[in-house]
Design an enzyme around this catalytic site. Structure first.
Site, PDB file in Angstrom:
ATOM      1  N   ASP A  65       9.462  33.383  21.006  1.00 18.79           N
ATOM      2  CA  ASP A  65       9.917  34.870  21.493  1.00 18.79           C
ATOM      3  C   ASP A  65      11.090  35.014  21.514  1.00 18.79           C
ATOM      4  O   ASP A  65      11.962  34.298  21.856  1.00 18.79           O
ATOM      5  CB  ASP A  65       9.344  35.150  22.726  1.00 18.79           C
ATOM      6  CG  ASP A  65       7.732  35.573  23.006  1.00 18.79           C
ATOM      7  OD1 ASP A  65       7.484  36.039  22.249  1.00 18.79           O
ATOM      8  OD2 ASP A  65       7.128  34.728  23.531  1.00 18.79           O
ATOM      9  N   TYR A  67      14.463  35.984  23.905  1.00 23.88           N
ATOM     10  CA  TYR A  67      14.523  36.115  25.228  1.00 23.88           C
ATOM     11  C   TYR A  67      14.134  37.396  26.076  1.00 23.88           C
ATOM     12  O   TYR A  67      14.373  38.650  25.234  1.00 23.88           O
ATOM     13  CB  TYR A  67      16.037  35.727  25.498  1.00 23.88           C
ATOM     14  CG  TYR A  67      16.346  34.382  25.363  1.00 23.88           C
ATOM     15  CD1 TYR A  67      15.964  33.279  25.876  1.00 23.88           C
ATOM     16  CD2 TYR A  67      17.495  34.350  24.196  1.00 23.88           C
ATOM     17  CE1 TYR A  67      16.501  32.132  25.487  1.00 23.88           C
ATOM     18  CE2 TYR A  67      18.106  33.008  24.171  1.00 23.88           C
ATOM     19  CZ  TYR A  67      17.289  32.049  24.613  1.00 23.88           C
ATOM     20  OH  TYR A  67      17.709  30.609  24.223  1.00 23.88           O
ATOM     21  N   PHE A  78      16.734  31.215  19.926  1.00 23.67           N
ATOM     22  CA  PHE A  78      17.686  30.269  20.953  1.00 23.67           C
ATOM     23  C   PHE A  78      18.922  30.975  21.426  1.00 23.67           C
ATOM     24  O   PHE A  78      19.841  30.190  22.285  1.00 23.67           O
ATOM     25  CB  PHE A  78      17.662  28.812  20.397  1.00 23.67           C
ATOM     26  CG  PHE A  78      16.266  28.184  20.345  1.00 23.67           C
ATOM     27  CD1 PHE A  78      15.716  27.873  21.397  1.00 23.67           C
ATOM     28  CD2 PHE A  78      15.532  28.101  19.115  1.00 23.67           C
ATOM     29  CE1 PHE A  78      14.445  27.249  21.446  1.00 23.67           C
ATOM     30  CE2 PHE A  78      14.323  27.519  19.173  1.00 23.67           C
ATOM     31  CZ  PHE A  78      13.948  27.156  20.277  1.00 23.67           C
ATOM     32  N   HIS A 187       9.715  20.300  23.123  1.00 26.37           N
ATOM     33  CA  HIS A 187      10.281  21.879  23.095  1.00 26.37           C
ATOM     34  C   HIS A 187      11.603  21.390  23.954  1.00 26.37           C
ATOM     35  O   HIS A 187      11.435  20.468  24.840  1.00 26.37           O
ATOM     36  CB  HIS A 187       9.653  23.066  23.630  1.00 26.37           C
ATOM     37  CG  HIS A 187      10.431  24.134  23.542  1.00 26.37           C
ATOM     38  ND1 HIS A 187      11.163  24.473  24.477  1.00 26.37           N
ATOM     39  CD2 HIS A 187      10.233  25.211  22.579  1.00 26.37           C
ATOM     40  CE1 HIS A 187      11.343  25.733  24.154  1.00 26.37           C
ATOM     41  NE2 HIS A 187      11.079  26.285  23.162  1.00 26.37           N
TER      42      HIS A 187
END
Length: 220
Positions: A65, A67, A78, A187
């Site tokens: 997704d 942020y 990221f 992750h």
């Protein structure tokens, strides 16, 4: 449908924009922006493609997704704009970067310089409601981004796909493992980084593969 996306991606994905699911998705997203606070800003939804044209893709880093905090999302997985506090997952990515190839941790979380070198920073879902992670999952974005992953796999050779976490790893079935390198690990989130993300060396593995196939390595 006139989708404002970089021209080489417009051509590569032209069939997608006329499909019923995409038209439906477009209407839902337009309505959401009118009624709620949605990230990123509409002009930045397709930023990943603007910075990394189809013909230049060498690496794909898949996020889930955007942020969902104020000022964070700008269309690159990221990444955050200059001046925004570096989120915990990206802090851990930077720690692994230093451990892996010795690069000092940058002061900014802006990853545009990766994208401009051929790193497609792709989120599976390209929009999100403010403060609510995962709020735009299931609207149709995943169908679109799955098509992007498969199109890259089918039409290109020697791409490095970096898939962090179980959600991203589930996309391996879209990728031809005979033509490309797939790097998987837990992750980089603080909840899972210590279970195998740290020490996974994705950056050096990527560059070794690119150089092996006569491609210019990424200056991470």
């Amino acid at each position: 449908m006139n989708v404002k996306i970089e021209s080489s991606w417009q051509e590569a994905l032209k069939d997608e924009f006329t499909k019923p699911y995409f038209k439906n998705l477009t209407e839902k997203i337009k309505d959401a922006y009118l009624q709620e606070v949605i990230y990123p800003h509409p002009k930045n939804i397709f930023n990943a493609f603007a910075f990394c044209p189809f013909g230049q893709v060498k690496v794909v880093i898949l996020g889930q997704d955007p942020y969902h905090g104020t000022g964070q999302a700008h269309g690159l997985s990221f990444s955050v704009p200059d001046g925004i506090k570096i989120p915990p997952s990206l802090q851990n990515i930077y720690k692994e970067l230093k451990s892996d190839i010795g690069k000092e941790i940058p002061p900014s979380g802006n990853l545009e310089h990766w994208a401009k070198q051929g790193v497609l920073l792709l989120n599976a879902t390209l929009t999100v409601r403010a403060g609510v992670a995962g709020s735009h999952q299931g609207l149709g974005w995943e169908t679109f981004t799955d098509t992007i992953i498969k199109t890259i796999s089918d039409q290109k050779e020697h791409i490095v796909f970096i898939l962090w976490g179980k959600y991203a790893e589930a996309k391996t079935n879209l990728i031809d493992k005979e033509k490309h390198l797939i790097i998987t690990s837990p992750h980089p989130s603080p909840f899972s980084a210590y279970t195998g993300f740290f020490g996974s060396k994705p950056f050096s593995k990527t560059n070794e593969y690119l150089e092996k196939h006569g491609l210019e390595k990424i200056e991470w």
